[in-house]
Structure formats: structure tokens, C-alpha cells
Scaffold this motif. Sequence first.
Motif: not given
Length: 179
Positions: A13-26, A124-139
Amino acid sequence: MSTSKVRQLAEFSVPAAAVGVAAGLVAGGLAAFVGQPAGWAIITGLGLAAPLVLLGAGYAVLLALGKVPAGVFAPAAVYWVIGFPLALLVHEVVTQWTVTGTPGLPAEPWKFLAFRALLSMGFAIGFLWMHEQIGRHWWPRIVDHNIYARRCVEQYIELASSMQARKAAVVRGRKKRVA
């Protein structure tokens, strides 16, 4: 569920959590940019990041357990049409509590939630895109010891193979029509 599986779900779940952290930082950065005191900006960022991290991790768990397919927008849209307004409601309550000293709901909470539900498609579009971009490096880094990462990577490989086969069929069809 065993602790090793819970640990693997958390790691997945790290990539999904990272999206939430990024939104909070913004959110916190924007609050600071418009001149809010540093403490308010931090609370604003945390007030948005915390629910989005939890909800993002929830989506990742659904993905890991095979309840939603990898790389498909519709399940993410349905998930976030509920989750995104709730996260913003938490953010609103925390912000009001910080500013006024008393937690409270926004005026006309149903309208508040309905409008945020409309905005959720963009998230949802942004979440899915960021989740996949981070996930493709993490998983791929954790695929050797994480069964959920392995399943997800296999789903993406299968999806990519089917898309490649579909594209090849289209090209063959065009060549037949030309010949």
C-alpha cells in the motif's frame, strides 16, 4: 489474517499512501502560499493527508485482495466518489476546529458532499495515475517477497499483453484492407 500478510499489505500500500501524502503536501503548501500561518498550513496538510492516506491504503488493499482489477478506472471512480468527499469532510472539520477552536460540519453538509462527489472523478484519475506511476517503481522491488505485489505485477503484465495483442490485430486488419 496473519501479521506477515498484514505487513505485506502495508508494504504493498505504500504507493497509495504516498498519493495521500502528496495531496496533503499540496494542500499545506497552498495554505502557506495564500498567507495562512504555518501552524494552520500544517494542520490543513495533515487534515487532508491523513484521511487520503487511509482511504488510499484501503483502495490498495482491495486491489491486493483482487476485489478491484489493476489499471481499470471504473472501480477507482466508484471508490473515490464515496471516499474523496468523506476525506474532504474530515479536512473541513479539522480546518474549522483549527481556525475556530470548535469542530463542526460545513453549512449544508449534503450539498458539500454532493459537490465534492462531482470533483472526485478528477481525483480518481489523478490517484490512479499516480498510484500506478509510483507502483511501477515500487512493486517490482518487493515482488520477490510480497505476494500482493506479485499478483498486481502479473495483472499489469497480462493487461499489457492483451493490449499489445489487440494493437497487433488492428494493424493486421488495416493491412488486409489495404491489400
